[in-house]
Design a protein around this motif. Structure first.
Motif, PDB file in Angstrom:
ATOM      1  N   THR A   1       0.850  -1.176   0.000  1.00 20.15           N
ATOM      2  CA  THR A   1       0.000   0.000   0.000  1.00 20.15           C
ATOM      3  C   THR A   1       0.891   1.233   0.000  1.00 20.15           C
ATOM      4  N   SER A   2       0.569   2.207  -0.848  1.00 20.89           N
ATOM      5  CA  SER A   2       1.379   3.422  -0.907  1.00 20.89           C
ATOM      6  C   SER A   2       0.480   4.641  -1.032  1.00 20.89           C
ATOM      7  N   THR A   3       1.020   5.768  -0.653  1.00 19.46           N
ATOM      8  CA  THR A   3       0.342   7.053  -0.830  1.00 19.46           C
ATOM      9  C   THR A   3       1.287   7.994  -1.566  1.00 19.46           C
ATOM     10  N   ASP A   4       0.701   8.908  -2.310  1.00 21.42           N
ATOM     11  CA  ASP A   4       1.502   9.882  -3.060  1.00 21.42           C
ATOM     12  C   ASP A   4       1.717  11.145  -2.230  1.00 21.42           C
ATOM     13  N   GLU A   5       2.964  11.609  -2.207  1.00 20.91           N
ATOM     14  CA  GLU A   5       3.257  12.904  -1.610  1.00 20.91           C
ATOM     15  C   GLU A   5       3.261  13.940  -2.729  1.00 20.91           C
ATOM     16  N   LYS A   6       2.444  14.952  -2.531  1.00 25.67           N
ATOM     17  CA  LYS A   6       2.263  15.948  -3.585  1.00 25.67           C
ATOM     18  C   LYS A   6       3.256  17.100  -3.441  1.00 25.67           C
ATOM     19  N   MET A   7       3.441  17.815  -4.523  1.00 26.44           N
ATOM     20  CA  MET A   7       4.303  18.992  -4.516  1.00 26.44           C
ATOM     21  C   MET A   7       3.515  20.211  -4.980  1.00 26.44           C
TER      22      MET A   7
END
Length: 202
Positions: free
Chosen positions: A59-65
């Motif tokens: 399971t992963s989550t995206d870190e936004k910029m």
């Protein structure tokens, strides 16, 4: 890239028939694809036609910029499970794995009575154990080793006239303690069974 059918693997039981084993923590684990588990392990007999099913879940989550795009994906969870269907309903190893060692009480047969078992269905969590699964394809062999795992689910088919009673167990795996297993929840050993042949002198 050329197709090479020799790279195929079609899982079957090993020639000795031993596919799935459970043993206590600290039991002697195989260290290659050809080694048998230690004597502390119990063989569970015949398994179902789906064989050994190993699933990796990430399971992963995206870190936004700034601007809304994805900067990097962060893995938040990792889980690996093994699922296998056990066919031998009167196999003591199968029963102890499904219900707990202390919850299966066996009385051996006598001259007047057959073998008797009392099985206590309790809510007690099943123990963390070691597990080994073995498959083969001709001279090729695979052995899966789990130093630490726990049976978290047991699905039992009905006692019915149209099929045997069988149990599908799901094993949750945990990272090992032994450093030589390099953090592998499951360690998979393979041997293609094709040693090099030395060329003779001309």
């Amino acid at each position: 890239m050329a197709v090479n059918v020799m790279n195929a693997f079609v899982g079957r039981p090993p020639i000795d028939g031993g596919v799935f084993y459970r043993g206590p923590i600290g039991a002697t684990l195989p260290t290659d694809a050809t080694a048998l588990p230690g004597s502390e392990f119990e063989d569970h007999g015949a398994v179902g036609p789906d064989g050994v099913n190993i699933t990796q879940n990430r399971t992963s989550t995206d870190e936004k910029m700034f601007g809304g795009g994805t900067f990097i994906d962060l893995q938040t969870e990792y889980d690996e499970t093994i699922e296998i269907t056990l066919l031998e309903d009167d196999n003591d190893a199968v029963l102890k794995t499904s219900f707990g060692d202390a919850n299966v009480v066996k009385t051996e047969a006598t001259s007047s009575d057959g073998t008797k078992r009392v099985i206590y269905h309790t809510d007690e969590q099943l123990p963390i154990s070691s597990f080994v699964a073995r498959t083969a394809y001709g001279s090729k062999k695979k052995t899966y080793v789990v130093e630490r795992g726990r049976v978290t689910s047991v699905t039992t088919t009905p006692d019915a006239h149209g099929a045997t009673t069988k149990r599908t167990v799901t094993i949750k795996t945990f990272p090992p303690v032994s450093t030589e297993l390099r953090g592998g929840n499951v360690v998979e050993y393979r041997d293609d069974g094709a040693p090099l042949v030395s060329g003779g002198e001309g």
